[in-house]
Design an enzyme around this catalytic site. Sequence first.
Site, PDB file in Angstrom:
ATOM      1  N   SER A   1      11.908  -1.381  39.315  1.00 18.45           N
ATOM      2  CA  SER A   1      13.252  -1.328  39.914  1.00 18.45           C
ATOM      3  C   SER A   1      14.355  -1.773  38.956  1.00 18.45           C
ATOM      4  O   SER A   1      15.307  -2.450  39.366  1.00 18.45           O
ATOM      5  CB  SER A   1      13.286  -2.138  41.217  1.00 18.45           C
ATOM      6  OG  SER A   1      12.354  -1.608  42.136  1.00 18.45           O
TER       7      SER A   1
ATOM      8  N   LYS B   1       7.796  10.524  36.327  1.00 13.58           N
ATOM      9  CA  LYS B   1       6.710  10.785  37.279  1.00 13.58           C
ATOM     10  C   LYS B   1       6.629  12.304  37.559  1.00 13.58           C
ATOM     11  O   LYS B   1       6.857  13.093  36.654  1.00 13.58           O
ATOM     12  CB  LYS B   1       6.922   9.970  38.559  1.00 13.58           C
ATOM     13  CG  LYS B   1       7.296   8.517  38.267  1.00 13.58           C
ATOM     14  CD  LYS B   1       7.231   7.628  39.454  1.00 13.58           C
ATOM     15  CE  LYS B   1       7.722   6.251  39.064  1.00 13.58           C
ATOM     16  NZ  LYS B   1       7.308   5.210  39.969  1.00 13.58           N
TER      17      LYS B   1
ATOM     18  N   ASN C   1      10.410   6.985  32.914  1.00 17.28           N
ATOM     19  CA  ASN C   1       9.202   7.582  33.488  1.00 17.28           C
ATOM     20  C   ASN C   1       9.626   8.472  34.651  1.00 17.28           C
ATOM     21  O   ASN C   1       9.965   7.979  35.715  1.00 17.28           O
ATOM     22  CB  ASN C   1       8.255   6.474  33.975  1.00 17.28           C
ATOM     23  CG  ASN C   1       7.047   7.048  34.695  1.00 17.28           C
ATOM     24  OD1 ASN C   1       6.740   8.234  34.578  1.00 17.28           O
ATOM     25  ND2 ASN C   1       6.353   6.196  35.446  1.00 17.28           N
TER      26      ASN C   1
ATOM     27  N   HIS D   1      -0.544   3.435  34.064  1.00 16.46           N
ATOM     28  CA  HIS D   1       0.516   3.141  35.044  1.00 16.46           C
ATOM     29  C   HIS D   1      -0.145   2.747  36.369  1.00 16.46           C
ATOM     30  O   HIS D   1      -1.219   3.250  36.714  1.00 16.46           O
ATOM     31  CB  HIS D   1       1.395   4.385  35.221  1.00 16.46           C
ATOM     32  CG  HIS D   1       2.623   4.100  36.026  1.00 16.46           C
ATOM     33  ND1 HIS D   1       2.609   4.061  37.405  1.00 16.46           N
ATOM     34  CD2 HIS D   1       3.889   3.805  35.649  1.00 16.46           C
ATOM     35  CE1 HIS D   1       3.833   3.767  37.833  1.00 16.46           C
ATOM     36  NE2 HIS D   1       4.628   3.606  36.784  1.00 16.46           N
TER      37      HIS D   1
ATOM     38  N   GLU E   1       4.505  -4.381  34.435  1.00 16.20           N
ATOM     39  CA  GLU E   1       5.073  -3.791  35.648  1.00 16.20           C
ATOM     40  C   GLU E   1       4.412  -4.407  36.872  1.00 16.20           C
ATOM     41  O   GLU E   1       3.335  -3.937  37.302  1.00 16.20           O
ATOM     42  CB  GLU E   1       4.844  -2.283  35.649  1.00 16.20           C
ATOM     43  CG  GLU E   1       5.505  -1.567  34.496  1.00 16.20           C
ATOM     44  CD  GLU E   1       5.858  -0.142  34.872  1.00 16.20           C
ATOM     45  OE1 GLU E   1       7.035   0.214  34.777  1.00 16.20           O
ATOM     46  OE2 GLU E   1       4.967   0.615  35.284  1.00 16.20           O
TER      47      GLU E   1
ATOM     48  N   GLY F   1       9.330   0.932  42.410  1.00 12.07           N
ATOM     49  CA  GLY F   1       9.819   1.859  43.423  1.00 12.07           C
ATOM     50  C   GLY F   1      10.177   1.189  44.737  1.00 12.07           C
ATOM     51  O   GLY F   1      10.348   1.852  45.758  1.00 12.07           O
TER      52      GLY F   1
ATOM     53  N   GLU G   1       0.379   3.602  39.274  1.00 11.16           N
ATOM     54  CA  GLU G   1       0.077   4.735  40.161  1.00 11.16           C
ATOM     55  C   GLU G   1      -1.226   5.407  39.738  1.00 11.16           C
ATOM     56  O   GLU G   1      -1.985   5.892  40.585  1.00 11.16           O
ATOM     57  CB  GLU G   1       1.263   5.715  40.166  1.00 11.16           C
ATOM     58  CG  GLU G   1       2.430   5.156  40.981  1.00 11.16           C
ATOM     59  CD  GLU G   1       3.800   5.616  40.535  1.00 11.16           C
ATOM     60  OE1 GLU G   1       3.906   6.621  39.817  1.00 11.16           O
ATOM     61  OE2 GLU G   1       4.779   4.936  40.913  1.00 11.16           O
TER      62      GLU G   1
HETATM   63  C1  PEP Z   1       7.759   2.995  36.987  1.00 11.18           C
HETATM   64  O1  PEP Z   1       7.403   3.979  37.608  1.00 11.18           O
HETATM   65  O2  PEP Z   1       7.192   2.693  35.928  1.00 11.18           O
HETATM   66  C2  PEP Z   1       8.830   2.185  37.542  1.00 11.18           C
HETATM   67  C3  PEP Z   1       9.094   1.040  36.978  1.00 11.18           C
HETATM   68  O3  PEP Z   1       9.497   2.704  38.645  1.00 11.18           O
HETATM   69  P1  PEP Z   1      10.842   2.122  39.305  1.00 11.18           P
HETATM   70  O4  PEP Z   1      11.822   1.857  38.191  1.00 11.18           O
HETATM   71  O5  PEP Z   1      11.309   3.206  40.236  1.00 11.18           O
HETATM   72  O6  PEP Z   1      10.471   0.860  40.016  1.00 11.18           O
END
Ligand code: PEP
Length: 255
Positions: free
Chosen positions: A213, A11, A9, A95, A167, A173, A97
């Site tokens: 992460s 973003k 992803n 997601h 998630e 993040g 976000e």
């Molecule tokens: C994501 O944006 O779906 C995500 C898991 O980000 P990160 O790996 O940076 O935590």
Amino acid sequence: MRLPFIAANWKMFKTVHESVVFVKELRLLVKDVEEVEIVIAPPFTAIHAAAEAARNTNIGVAGQDVYWERDGAFTGEIAPGMIKEAGAEYVIIGHSERRRLFGETDAIVNRKVVAALAAGLTPIACIGETLEERERNETLAVLDRQIKDGFDQLTAEQMAELVVAYEPVWAIGTGRTATAAQAGEAHAHIRSRLRQWFGADAADRCHVIYGGSVKPDNIRELLVEPDVDGALVGGASLEVKSFADIVSRSRRAAV
Ligand code: PEP
């Protein structure tokens, strides 16, 4: 039989040019990886060019969001058929976000999932609890609500085709990954609800991937969990070698 599914992803990162350069490098790095499903989700503007660069390779392309109408006066929105025509086969929906910054609810997620499936896209539908919800011991109840409302009215066959991304919001993040045990518990719960509400076949075929992460050095321990079928990777997917490492370390006997 579920092959490991690893999705990037990006973003709101990468121009068209940067996306194409990435795909050209990635396709060399993963060309011999046959037993992992590999997907990248560039910004809308780069879907077409990335899909062209990934043509005839083992790399699929996803949108990062989609609207639920086929067309109409919806300034700024993108229809499922549009991203499909541009070359996407998958689309990330719900997601955290989108939920947190743009007010997406489970009902909106449901409309988007239904519309994406109708257009022949595979949704990568995100669910997961916030830190406050986890601390209040509400994780499993939140997941139940997101599954029930977000996947309402789906047939067992549609559910089987979905990719569900667990998630935990507190792990996105932040550099704070869920432990393998925390991920394993949530994934086992999700799988058991899918079995209960959509039947054994759907639950066995649906990919439930982890996001939060994920990096080359923690992907293996997460995939040891029997119900963790892969990963949605944010930060560590922006650098091609790091993403290719995650893909390579995901190889395992099909589950
Ligand atoms: C994501 O944006 O779906 C995500 C898991 O980000 P990160 O790996 O940076 O935590």
